[in-house]
Design a protein around this motif. Structure first.
Motif, short mmCIF file in Angstrom:
data_model
loop_
_atom_site.label_atom_id
_atom_site.label_comp_id
_atom_site.label_asym_id
_atom_site.label_seq_id
_atom_site.Cartn_x
_atom_site.Cartn_y
_atom_site.Cartn_z
N LEU A 233 0.83 -1.21 0.00
CA LEU A 233 0.00 0.00 0.00
C LEU A 233 0.86 1.26 0.00
N TRP B 290 3.16 1.14 -3.92
CA TRP B 290 2.25 0.68 -4.96
C TRP B 290 2.89 0.64 -6.34
N PHE C 64 -1.90 -6.52 -8.20
CA PHE C 64 -1.92 -6.35 -6.75
C PHE C 64 -1.59 -7.67 -6.05
#
Length: 328
Positions: free
Chosen positions: A18, A21, A292
């Motif tokens: 997070l 990224w 991700f």
């Protein structure tokens, strides 16, 4: 140093993602390139090879494929995109674009390049794999940044990426050489058995295939953390192979649990990405979601490896100190 558990490592990987990224940009850019860029097909090269193959080879192929002729092989139409070989190296991200044909935007032209022969296709594949090591080195260097920051490790990013890519290139070259020797040896034995006792040929091929699969599984298990060692420790490829094996052997159950869980997550979500990738919106969601998922697992593997390697180094140092004290 406290031992980092499997779930803790996975959680830490996604927490750090997070804040870093940009690691996701590498798989996203690759997927967009494989999706919207040109495709390199081997369909004509394979068809030409089968047209020129001797009848005995075609009969053996039909037996192996359950009676199907070469022209009926499903993957020949439209054929795989050979450019995805850019990611078929240790440490590279898995691409949703390699899992199936994604729908193109309306009016977007699909450019397909054909390889002239199987020999050219093999040469191009090797070149793409070596170029892919540079991509893998850049990707691993990006993913290593949060681990290095937490561990107080320093070093220029670009040189670390180039070092990792170059060592991965050596690993790929060594693997290709060993694979070539294995294929030549198996082909020689297979031909000899086929000429002497034709009925044993398929059985021999099945045994060899099973043995080769088992050897590949063991290699993937013991050398799973080689990219992590290269990018974090900046070791040579031989040292990285040894460190990966040492971590796996000394942390057998937890290492296997981490690897197995990572593989299950990747393969489980691959079905979800395929289910979504039937529309333009679903394709974009799949690409971002896969990026991700992949980036988080990569960062987690770096934390897991560095933690277990540091613990082993402490244990070895303590053992060496005790041995020194006893000798005194």
């Amino acid at each position: 140093m406290p031992r980092l558990g499997v779930i803790e490592a996975l959680s830490l990987g996604y927490q750090r993602l997070l804040h870093y990224w940009e690691v996701m940009l590498v798989p996203i850019v690759l997927d967009l390139f494989f999706w919207l860029g040109p495709h390199l097909s081997i369909r004509h090269a394979v068809e030409s090879f089968f047209r020129q193959a001797p009848p005995e080879a075609l009969d053996l192929f039909r037996q192996m494929m359950g009676g199907s002729s070469p022209a009926q092989v499903e993957w020949l139409n439209p054929g795989p995109n050979l450019l995805v070989m850019l990611t078929q190296v240790p440490g590279a991200p898995t691409t949703i674009a390699a899992l199936g044909t994604l729908p193109l935007p309306h009016g977007w032209p699909l450019i397909i390049w054909e390889t002239p022969s199987l020999t050219a296709a093999i040469g191009i594949s090797v070149l793409l794999m070596l170029l892919g090591t540079l991509v893998a080195g850049f990707y691993m260097a990006l993913a290593a940044r949060p681990v290095m920051a937490d561990m107080g490790m320093t070093g220029p990013f670009l040189s670390r990426a180039l070092w990792t890519g170059s060592q991965l290139a050596l690993l790929v070259i060594g693997g290709l050489f060993l694979g070539f020797l294995a294929v030549v040896g198996m082909a020689f034995l297979f031909t000899l058995i086929y000429l002497v006792v034709p009925g044993w040929a398929l059985g021999f091929l099945s045994v060899i295939t099973l043995a080769f699969t088992g050897a590949m599984f063991m290699a993937l298990l013991f050398f799973y953390f080689v990219p992590e060692s290269l990018v974090l420790q900046r070791t040579h490829v031989w040292t990285a192979l040894g460190q990966s094996m040492m971590v796996v052997i000394n942390n057998g159950w937890s290492s296997m649990a981490f690897i197995l869980l990572s593989v299950l997550i990747m393969h489980g979500f691959a079905y979800i990405w395929l289910a979504l990738a039937h529309s333009l919106t679903g394709a974009l969601v799949s690409i971002v979601g896969n990026a991700f998922l992949t980036a988080g697992l990569t960062i987690a593997s770096l934390y897991f490896f560095q933690n277990r390697l540091s613990i082993l180094a402490q244990l070895f140092a303590q053992a060496a100190q005790r041995q020194g004290d006893e000798e005194e």
